[in-house]
Design a protein around this motif. Structure first.
Motif, PDB file in Angstrom:
ATOM      1  N   THR A 100       0.857  -1.185   0.000  1.00  0.00           N
ATOM      2  CA  THR A 100       0.000   0.000   0.000  1.00  0.00           C
ATOM      3  C   THR A 100       0.893   1.235   0.000  1.00  0.00           C
ATOM      4  OG1 THR A 100      -0.132   0.114   2.420  1.00  0.00           O
ATOM      5  CG2 THR A 100      -1.817  -1.186   1.263  1.00  0.00           C
ATOM      6  N   SER A 102       0.561   5.915  -0.021  1.00  0.00           N
ATOM      7  CA  SER A 102      -0.333   7.063   0.107  1.00  0.00           C
ATOM      8  C   SER A 102       0.461   8.351  -0.019  1.00  0.00           C
ATOM      9  CB  SER A 102      -1.076   7.036   1.455  1.00  0.00           C
ATOM     10  OG  SER A 102      -0.155   7.106   2.524  1.00  0.00           O
ATOM     11  N   GLY A 106      -0.654  14.379  -4.329  1.00  0.00           N
ATOM     12  CA  GLY A 106      -0.242  13.464  -5.399  1.00  0.00           C
ATOM     13  C   GLY A 106      -0.036  14.151  -6.725  1.00  0.00           C
ATOM     14  N   LEU A 113      -4.437  10.783  -1.807  1.00  0.00           N
ATOM     15  CA  LEU A 113      -4.160   9.659  -2.704  1.00  0.00           C
ATOM     16  C   LEU A 113      -3.815   8.417  -1.899  1.00  0.00           C
ATOM     17  CD1 LEU A 113      -2.223   9.666  -6.013  1.00  0.00           C
ATOM     18  CD2 LEU A 113      -1.607   7.987  -4.255  1.00  0.00           C
ATOM     19  N   ASN A 114      -4.462   7.306  -2.253  1.00  0.00           N
ATOM     20  CA  ASN A 114      -4.189   6.012  -1.644  1.00  0.00           C
ATOM     21  C   ASN A 114      -4.101   4.960  -2.735  1.00  0.00           C
ATOM     22  OD1 ASN A 114      -4.451   6.330   1.465  1.00  0.00           O
ATOM     23  ND2 ASN A 114      -6.200   7.468   0.640  1.00  0.00           N
ATOM     24  N   GLY A 115      -3.149   4.030  -2.585  1.00  0.00           N
ATOM     25  CA  GLY A 115      -2.969   3.024  -3.621  1.00  0.00           C
ATOM     26  C   GLY A 115      -2.649   1.651  -3.080  1.00  0.00           C
ATOM     27  N   TYR A 117      -0.816  -2.073  -4.599  1.00  0.00           N
ATOM     28  CA  TYR A 117      -0.036  -2.628  -5.700  1.00  0.00           C
ATOM     29  C   TYR A 117       0.412  -4.040  -5.350  1.00  0.00           C
ATOM     30  CZ  TYR A 117       3.778  -3.287  -9.055  1.00  0.00           C
ATOM     31  OH  TYR A 117       4.604  -3.774 -10.039  1.00  0.00           O
ATOM     32  N   LEU A 124      -2.913  -2.780  -9.871  1.00  0.00           N
ATOM     33  CA  LEU A 124      -2.605  -1.455  -9.345  1.00  0.00           C
ATOM     34  C   LEU A 124      -3.910  -0.685  -9.202  1.00  0.00           C
ATOM     35  CD1 LEU A 124      -0.500   0.787  -8.639  1.00  0.00           C
ATOM     36  CD2 LEU A 124      -0.546   1.404 -11.075  1.00  0.00           C
ATOM     37  N   TYR A 125      -4.213  -0.242  -7.990  1.00  0.00           N
ATOM     38  CA  TYR A 125      -5.446   0.479  -7.695  1.00  0.00           C
ATOM     39  C   TYR A 125      -5.086   1.783  -7.001  1.00  0.00           C
ATOM     40  CZ  TYR A 125      -7.883  -3.875  -8.721  1.00  0.00           C
ATOM     41  OH  TYR A 125      -8.362  -4.998  -9.343  1.00  0.00           O
ATOM     42  N   ILE A 126      -5.511   2.888  -7.567  1.00  0.00           N
ATOM     43  CA  ILE A 126      -5.206   4.198  -6.992  1.00  0.00           C
ATOM     44  C   ILE A 126      -6.498   5.009  -6.912  1.00  0.00           C
ATOM     45  CG2 ILE A 126      -3.825   6.293  -7.199  1.00  0.00           C
ATOM     46  CD1 ILE A 126      -1.910   4.742  -8.990  1.00  0.00           C
ATOM     47  N   GLU A 127      -6.703   5.681  -5.803  1.00  0.00           N
ATOM     48  CA  GLU A 127      -7.881   6.528  -5.614  1.00  0.00           C
ATOM     49  C   GLU A 127      -7.452   7.862  -5.020  1.00  0.00           C
ATOM     50  OE1 GLU A 127     -12.439   6.166  -3.839  1.00  0.00           O
ATOM     51  OE2 GLU A 127     -10.903   4.715  -3.267  1.00  0.00           O
ATOM     52  N   SER A 138      -8.488   4.866 -10.308  1.00  0.00           N
ATOM     53  CA  SER A 138      -7.602   4.412 -11.381  1.00  0.00           C
ATOM     54  C   SER A 138      -7.284   2.940 -11.159  1.00  0.00           C
ATOM     55  CB  SER A 138      -6.318   5.225 -11.406  1.00  0.00           C
ATOM     56  OG  SER A 138      -6.564   6.588 -11.683  1.00  0.00           O
TER      57      SER A 138
END
Length: 265
Positions: A100, A102, A106, A113-115, A117, A124-127, A138
């Motif tokens: 994870t 953050s 960003g 932003l938090n992600g 991987y 890969l998930y990014i919000e 994303s």
């Protein structure tokens, strides 16, 4: 380690991800390029307003356990923003079996932003929030290796559970068509495990938490080997892309449900 569809072949084929190592740092820096799918949600309205894909460049430094990411996001039809992360710490999350990361900032206008991987699957998930008005989800590789199928044969009434199933969904944002890949499940006890089957002709509708994937039967959805026909499909991708569940019918008699996640818990 959970098996990945065709040892990553589908992920590379569909999303165009390529990776190379930087020889200047003992081959421990991996640079990854490809496409990422972005779903922009108007926070005030609580509705998706724009979906588009964009090129992404990501650099994973295994020596320092950091990640750098750069890509543009179409927030609306006319407004864009740039995600720009440099050497952000990757934190191992043993509960979700991934990294994870953050960042409070960003990029220009990008906050919170938090992600997530997972290198093994390319997930890969990014919000994040853009301009304080839109929330963007994303996603690269809508792949769910932690998934359970439960399928009932309507002709016999017998049900069969496949607890180690897999699913991958590819969405084309230009026309919102979708391709469905299902794997590691069985229709009957005597039929053996279906390692992989691919169906096209599905449709994706963006939502405030992900996507609604449907198949109405208007197009012919038969697997490449001709053994399986998709008669119906209704799936919901939620949790900003990390969760999937729904129902389907294959070969008319086999009615199934599925529940899955991109990351373990």
């Amino acid at each position: 380690m959970r098996k990945v569809f065709s040892i990553f072949t589908l992920a590379v084929l569909l999303l165009g991800f390529t990776a190379c190592n930087d020889d200047n740092d003992d081959s421990r820096i991996q640079k990854i390029t490809g496409e990422i799918l972005n779903n922009s949600v108007d926070i005030a309205e609580g509705q998706s307003v724009y979906v588009a894909s964009s090129p992404i460049v990501m650099e994973w430094n295994m020596l320092t356990s950091t990640i750098s990411i750069n890509y543009n996001v179409a927030v609306t039809g006319g407004n864009t923003a740039t995600v720009s992360l440099t050497d952000v710490a990757l934190n191992p999350d043993y509960t979700y079996n991934c990294y994870t990361f953050s960042a409070a900032n960003g990029g220009t206008g990008i906050t919170n932003l938090n992600g997530y991987y997972r290198p093994e699957t390319g997930c890969l998930y990014i919000e994040f929030i853009v301009f304080g008005t839109h929330r963007v989800m994303s996603t690269a590789n809508l792949y769910y290796p932690y998934l359970k199928y439960n399928i009932t044969n309507s002709a016999t009434g017998k049900s069969l559970e496949s607890p180690n199933g897999e699913m991958m969904i590819y969405i084309n944002p230009k026309n919102m068509s979708a391709q469905l890949m299902m794997g590691s499940f069985a229709l009957s006890e005597n039929g053996g495990t279906i390692e992989q089957v691919v169906f096209s002709g599905l449709h994706a509708e963006p939502t405030a938490t992900g996507y609604h994937i449907t198949y109405s039967g208007e197009e012919h959805a038969t697997s490449a080997d001709g053994h399986y026909t998709l008669n119906a499909f209704d799936g919901n991708i939620s949790g900003s892309g990390k969760i999937v569940n729904g129902t389907f019918t294959i070969n008319e008699d086999f009615n199934g449900t599925f529940n899955g996640k991109a990351f373990a818990n």
